[in-house]
Design a protein around this motif. Structure first.
Motif, mmCIF file in Angstrom:
data_model
loop_
_atom_site.group_PDB
_atom_site.id
_atom_site.type_symbol
_atom_site.label_atom_id
_atom_site.label_comp_id
_atom_site.label_asym_id
_atom_site.label_seq_id
_atom_site.Cartn_x
_atom_site.Cartn_y
_atom_site.Cartn_z
ATOM 1 N N GLY A 98 0.829 -1.204 0.000
ATOM 2 C CA GLY A 98 0.000 0.000 0.000
ATOM 3 C C GLY A 98 0.856 1.244 0.000
ATOM 4 O O GLY A 98 2.044 1.205 -0.330
ATOM 5 N N GLU A 125 0.159 -0.234 -6.645
ATOM 6 C CA GLU A 125 1.053 -0.954 -5.735
ATOM 7 C C GLU A 125 0.908 -2.469 -5.920
ATOM 8 O O GLU A 125 1.856 -3.220 -5.687
ATOM 9 C CB GLU A 125 0.806 -0.551 -4.277
ATOM 10 N N PHE A 150 -3.561 -2.249 -1.266
ATOM 11 C CA PHE A 150 -4.421 -1.159 -0.811
ATOM 12 C C PHE A 150 -4.547 -0.069 -1.867
ATOM 13 O O PHE A 150 -5.334 0.846 -1.731
ATOM 14 C CB PHE A 150 -3.858 -0.558 0.490
ATOM 15 N N GLU A 151 -3.728 -0.175 -2.902
ATOM 16 C CA GLU A 151 -3.731 0.803 -3.988
ATOM 17 C C GLU A 151 -3.420 0.025 -5.252
ATOM 18 O O GLU A 151 -2.581 -0.880 -5.235
ATOM 19 C CB GLU A 151 -2.676 1.879 -3.710
ATOM 20 N N GLN A 210 -2.056 4.558 4.708
ATOM 21 C CA GLN A 210 -3.315 3.878 4.365
ATOM 22 C C GLN A 210 -3.781 2.873 5.413
ATOM 23 O O GLN A 210 -4.843 2.288 5.267
ATOM 24 C CB GLN A 210 -3.161 3.125 3.035
ATOM 25 N N THR A 260 -2.042 0.019 6.434
ATOM 26 C CA THR A 260 -1.631 -1.373 6.216
ATOM 27 C C THR A 260 -1.170 -2.007 7.527
ATOM 28 O O THR A 260 -1.352 -3.195 7.742
ATOM 29 C CB THR A 260 -0.464 -1.473 5.208
ATOM 30 N N ASN A 314 -8.805 -0.081 5.266
ATOM 31 C CA ASN A 314 -7.913 -1.216 5.557
ATOM 32 C C ASN A 314 -8.694 -2.451 6.021
ATOM 33 O O ASN A 314 -8.423 -3.565 5.592
ATOM 34 C CB ASN A 314 -6.823 -0.808 6.567
#
Lengths: 201, 603
Positions: free
Chosen positions: A12, A81, A77-78, A16, A18, A148
């Motif tokens: 991530g 990524e 998370f992105e 964020q 993680t 998350n």
């Protein structure tokens, strides 16, 4: 779908959440009787840069690091990524990817473009790609910080733990006032992927 | 399936949390440290236990001196730091080796192979050899706690400080730990004068050196028999000597091999090495960074392989170890090319405005350690050097002396509040004393930011969270003899640039304190702050705001058709947009827009 051991790679962007996600996953494994190790990097990497967590569970875990090409599950998370760390996934591994885009400096300043073909390139890595909109789910609960835990919920379909383990982990880890919204976020995340649509190998 | 059941006393702890727990269980009464990745969380966790005292020292040298004093006073004491912190603390450490201890004294060095958050990749096992101090090296969280407890026992038994060495993958990896009951030393606190032991005049130190050499011999015997140095016999065709986290990689990559696991990195067990080598047909030493074990194995005349196979640069993992020893290339997918995502100054960071102004001045900027070092990266690219804590001021002075008249008004040192108090004060004293004229910019964001918001002597709070007197930074600078000390708000871009231009040109030493809180501090986050937006109709796509490098300012690229659709000229390549989720309301970007396109959102 009981797996005695496995490697989970989380990727991530700093900020964020993680870290909390991986803590909750670790606690859930520990509460369920697994040996667990996880490794991540603090400090410089937290200032909006790429962040990763290596999480390994099983009857006995030695290395705190996952080898490239060995992760059973990648939770991103992105979107971009996911692509950056896709080489950590094993052949046939699963990916749960948040569709959110966060622009890196070179894109935000117009030097480069955000890649438009992320989903296609991820699909070339694995046919077990599950793209979810965790941000929308979190915003629908009016709590953007639960992105998350929404992702943990979605990823839980690929892990050998009962739902109760995650909820127990959340209760143990969080301040009481945040437990309810995070349990709700976990369930919302789990509902994003229907068990029947999850591809298994 | 499972080897562990849910029961009391089992916790998943990071190596740093485990060291804090181990220190608590060992009855440590005084702990002192300067924050530094990957060591910071040791004291942050230790301070949460009942009945302990812990503090942030201004630097690692002071931290060790405090711990030595506590040990003299008869209690168990701990000092913790990152690898480069030991360089700062080396002076007291080398002599504490001579004095020995009263209460157990443990110094934690957290090394950073792979330079995740450091300026070098030094291997601090060399310090154990050089200072003649035993060094324990745990290979996971479980051992981190157990070895911490043992370190205090060894310290008192052998009358020596003890190093505990971790690396990032020990400190910041979590593993299962079994909690124990607190204990403590077998004697009450109290200082007993003993000049022959504590006063290191040459006459006394000469005798203590003899004691140190005898102690090392005794510790070598301990190393031969302690079960933390152990042989795990397996397949005799391959024998691997290893320690620390490398042990885990070896067990993963070669589960059947014979392994000699070293838990005491200094002094080393010679008979054990020989016994192991005699039992296997091939010896390979697997260790991160320098060939420490390898050198000593080879010095015994044992034929072994080490750095000819195992990389000396960076950290290892099971794949690297497997590939190095078998020589087989393990095919893996190449990483996908994607735009890089380096760390960046946060939205609302007060440093950003200052570095933007410095870039305009076209001066040489000697930098320092901290978040501000990120200003060296594009698009700011406003830093020319970064060596170590406190170096910026000495570097600027040295360059000024080197360049003579050509350098006047062209070199500026930039240093954070915590770093200045760590080791910048003496540099500034030197500028004044030696008739320098350089400008020092002191970034006072009211916290030690890079390591995750730790208090320091200028913040007014201790590690225990108690209020305390603050070091008055302007008064300190004046006391050093700096006549020109000015404080500015770095979010006020115009004023900051004015003061900068004036002071850089001044041929005398001056200090500019840029004072604004770190954007991550809870007090700042709780404030109601404005949010800005780009008025699309007014934006010409000139990118003046983008050059700030703020993560909240995004560039929306246009094709000629999109530009026309948006009511722009077909030649406009795009426009700026401010993410309302990220904007911190710092007001640095609005004055940069000649078209007044950046306005506060009214709602």
């Amino acid at each position: 779908m009981t797996v005695p051991k496995g490697d989970v790679f989380l990727a991530g962007v700093g900020g964020q959440g993680t870290l909390l996600a991986s803590e909750v996953l670790c606690d859930a494994f520990l509460l369920s009787g697994f040996d667990v190790k996880k490794s991540e990097v603090h400090g410089m990497a937290q200032r909006g840069g790429s962040v990763t967590t290596h999480l390994r569970f099983g009857p006995k875990v030695f290395s705190p690091l996952i080898e490239p090409g060995k992760a059973d599950l990648l939770i991103a998370f992105e979107k971009m990524e996911a692509l950056r760390f896709a080489h950590y996934l094993r052949t046939g591994g699963a990916m749960v990817v948040n569709a959110q885009e966060i622009l890196p400096p070179s894109v935000a300043t117009g030097q480069e473009r955000y890649p438009r073909d992320v989903a296609e390139r991820l699909r070339a890595v694995t046919d077990r790609l599950h793209m979810v909109d965790a941000l929308a789910a979190a915003l629908s609960m009016r709590e953007v910080r639960t992105v998350n835990i929404v992702l943990v919920g979605a990823a839980s379909h690929f892990l050998p733990l009962p739902e109760a383990a995650y909820e127990e982990a959340l209760s143990a880890r969080l301040q009481e006032k945040f437990v309810a919204v995070n349990v709700q976020a976990f369930r919302a995340g789990r509902a994003l992927l229907q068990p029947l649509t999850v591809k298994r190998h | 399936m499972s080897v562990l059941v849910k029961k009391e006393g089992i916790r998943l702890l990071s190596g740093n949390e485990a060291i804090a727990r181990g220190a608590f269980e060992a009855g440590v009464k005084v702990a002192s440290a300067y924050p530094g990745t990957p060591s910071t969380e040791i004291l942050e966790n230790f301070v949460r236990y009942e009945g302990v005292y812990a503090e942030w020292a201004p630097n690692e040298k002071v931290a060790v001196e405090v711990a030595i004093g506590a040990s003299m006073g008869g209690v168990r004491a701990l000092a913790a730091m990152k690898h480069v912190g030991v360089n700062v603390a080396a002076d007291p450490i080398f002599t504490a080796s001579y004095t020995g201890v009263r209460g157990g004294l443990v110094i934690v060095t957290a090394d950073d192979p792979e330079l995740h958050s450091s300026q070098n990749e030094q291997d601090n096992r060399h310090y154990a050899v050089a200072a003649k101090i035993p060094m324990l090296e745990p290979s996971d969280s479980f051992e981190a706690k157990e070895f911490t407890r043992l370190a205090f026992e060894l310290s008192e038994k052998y009358d020596t400080p003890v190093f505990l060495r971790t690396t990032t993958r020990i400190s910041h990896a979590k593993g299962v730990v079994r909690l124990g009951e607190p204990s403590g030393p077998a004697f009450p606190p109290g200082f007993t004068p003993d000049p022959a032991k504590w006063v290191m005049l040459p006459v006394n130190a000469k005798r203590r050196h003899v004691v140190v050499e005898e102690r090392t011999k005794a510790l070598r015997e301990f190393a031969e028999t302690w079960d933390g140095n152990r042989i795990e016999w397996g397949d005799r065709s391959l024998g691997i000597v290893t320690s620390g986290v490398s042990y885990q990689y070896v067990k993963e990559a070669f589960p059947d091999a014979s392994v000699l696991k070293i838990g005491l990195a200094w002094p080393l067990p010679e008979r054990l090495f020989r016994e192991f080598a005699a039992g296997v047909s091939r010896v390979v030493v697997v260790e991160e960074l320098d060939p420490h074990l390898e050198t000593h194995v080879k010095a015994l005349g044992i034929p072994a392989q080490g750095k000819e196979l195992i990389p000396i640069v960076g950290e290892l993992d099971p794949r690297i170890v497997r590939q190095a020893i078998t020589g087989e290339a393990i095919p893996v997918r190449a990483p996908e090319p994607v735009p890089p995502r380096p760390p960046n100054l946060c939205p609302g960071c007060p440093h950003r405005g200052l570095f933007f102004a410095l870039k305009k001045l076209k001066v040489t900027v000697t930098g320092d350690i901290g978040c501000s070092t990120l200003a060296a990266l594009p698009p700011l690219g406003a830093m020319d050097s970064c060596i170590c804590m406190g170096a910026s001021i000495g570097n600027a002075h040295g360059m000024e002396k080197a360049l003579g008249k050509d350098g006047a008004g062209k070199v500026v040192a930039v240093i954070g509040d915590s770093t200045f108090l760590h080791s910048g004060v003496t540099g500034l004293m030197n500028v004044v004393y030696n008739r320098g004229g350089s400008t020092t910019i002191l970034l006072d964001n009211d916290i030690t930011a890079m390591t995750g918001a730790q208090q320091n002597p200028a913040t007014g709070k201790t590690l225990h969270g108690e209020p305390t007197r603050r070091t008055d930074l302007p008064a300190l600078c004046r006391a050093l003899g700096v006549e020109h000390v000015y404080t500015v708000d770095p979010h006020d871009m115009k004023r900051t640039e004015e003061v900068l231009r004036r002071e850089v040109a001044r041929p005398e030493p001056s200090v500019i304190i840029t004072k604004a809180p770190c954007a991550l501090l809870p007090d700042h986050r709780r404030k109601i702050r404005p949010v800005y937006e780009v008025i699309a109709d007014l934006c010409t796509g000139c990118k003046a705001c983008s050059r700030l490098g703020c993560p909240a300012i995004e560039w929306v690229p246009f094709t000629p058709e999109e530009a026309v659709d948006a009511g722009k000229k077909a030649t406009q390549k795009g426009m700026a947009r401010i993410s309302p989720l990220l904007c911190d309301g710092c007001n640095q970007c609005p004055p940069l827009c000649k078209f007044q396109a950046i306005l506060e959102i009214k709602s």
